[in-house]
Write a protein that holds these residues in place. Sequence first.
Motif, PDB file in Angstrom:
ATOM      1  N   ARG A   1     -19.750  14.791 -26.900  1.00  0.00           N
ATOM      2  CA  ARG A   1     -20.479  13.553 -26.653  1.00  0.00           C
ATOM      3  C   ARG A   1     -20.808  12.871 -27.982  1.00  0.00           C
ATOM      4  NH1 ARG A   1     -24.913  16.760 -23.234  1.00  0.00           N
ATOM      5  NH2 ARG A   1     -25.878  16.559 -25.281  1.00  0.00           N
ATOM      6  N   PRO A   2     -21.157  11.589 -27.932  1.00  0.00           N
ATOM      7  CA  PRO A   2     -21.524  10.881 -29.170  1.00  0.00           C
ATOM      8  C   PRO A   2     -22.676  11.541 -29.922  1.00  0.00           C
ATOM      9  CG  PRO A   2     -21.176   9.301 -27.392  1.00  0.00           C
ATOM     10  CD  PRO A   2     -21.120  10.676 -26.775  1.00  0.00           C
ATOM     11  N   ASP A   3     -23.642  12.130 -29.200  1.00  0.00           N
ATOM     12  CA  ASP A   3     -24.780  12.751 -29.871  1.00  0.00           C
ATOM     13  C   ASP A   3     -24.440  14.109 -30.486  1.00  0.00           C
ATOM     14  OD1 ASP A   3     -24.544  13.876 -27.270  1.00  0.00           O
ATOM     15  OD2 ASP A   3     -26.668  14.343 -27.178  1.00  0.00           O
TER      16      ASP A   3
ATOM     17  N   ALA B   1     -12.919  18.387 -34.052  1.00  0.00           N
ATOM     18  CA  ALA B   1     -12.989  17.907 -32.671  1.00  0.00           C
ATOM     19  C   ALA B   1     -13.657  16.541 -32.732  1.00  0.00           C
ATOM     20  CB  ALA B   1     -13.790  18.873 -31.811  1.00  0.00           C
ATOM     21  N   ARG B   2     -13.204  15.645 -31.871  1.00  0.00           N
ATOM     22  CA  ARG B   2     -13.682  14.261 -31.908  1.00  0.00           C
ATOM     23  C   ARG B   2     -14.351  13.871 -30.597  1.00  0.00           C
ATOM     24  NH1 ARG B   2     -12.066  12.992 -36.766  1.00  0.00           N
ATOM     25  NH2 ARG B   2     -10.068  13.724 -37.533  1.00  0.00           N
ATOM     26  N   GLU B   3     -15.077  12.769 -30.645  1.00  0.00           N
ATOM     27  CA  GLU B   3     -15.750  12.272 -29.449  1.00  0.00           C
ATOM     28  C   GLU B   3     -14.763  12.164 -28.293  1.00  0.00           C
ATOM     29  OE1 GLU B   3     -18.201   8.360 -27.868  1.00  0.00           O
ATOM     30  OE2 GLU B   3     -17.839   8.578 -30.020  1.00  0.00           O
ATOM     31  N   GLY B   4     -15.178  12.666 -27.145  1.00  0.00           N
ATOM     32  CA  GLY B   4     -14.344  12.615 -25.940  1.00  0.00           C
ATOM     33  C   GLY B   4     -13.449  13.830 -25.761  1.00  0.00           C
ATOM     34  N   ASP B   5     -13.234  14.602 -26.817  1.00  0.00           N
ATOM     35  CA  ASP B   5     -12.424  15.818 -26.668  1.00  0.00           C
ATOM     36  C   ASP B   5     -13.092  16.765 -25.678  1.00  0.00           C
ATOM     37  OD1 ASP B   5     -10.460  15.054 -28.461  1.00  0.00           O
ATOM     38  OD2 ASP B   5     -11.130  16.387 -30.080  1.00  0.00           O
TER      39      ASP B   5
END
Length: 150
Positions: free
Chosen positions: A48-50, A95-99
């Motif tokens: 998540r973004p947070d 790891a990136r947002e949405g992964d």
Amino acid sequence: MTEPTRTPQQTAEYVRDGMLANDNATKGLDMRIVEVGPGQATIEMRVRPDMLNGHATCHGGFMATLADSTFAFACNSYNELTVASGFSIDFIAPAREGDVLTARCHEVSKAGRTGVYDTEITNQRGERIAMFRGRSYTAKGRPAVPAVPA
């Protein structure tokens, strides 16, 4: 109270349900338990973004928490109260947002009161993100999830 007779798989599922009911960290990070069995577990978590650090990648602490939760469900799957005595984690790729991260834990060794468990974290493309090794200590004679009174 006498425990009902369960298969090893039923015991792992019973422990999963009992532990998850009180596991605010796992639930709070929206982790989803995909599978449990004797000495093994698989959990997924969407980044998540947070959960992003200053480089816009998943903070390592969240990946360690995912692996640690998976480790906890695997090493407690026999319904013997088991805690971490230590762990190490190696980060291999960001790891990136949405992964969607999937942690798969399996028992490497269990002898007496100690155990060793390996957890691999991959993303939705099957790319390895991190490797985690957990060491466990079992308190013999104490259930991870107490019997439900009749």
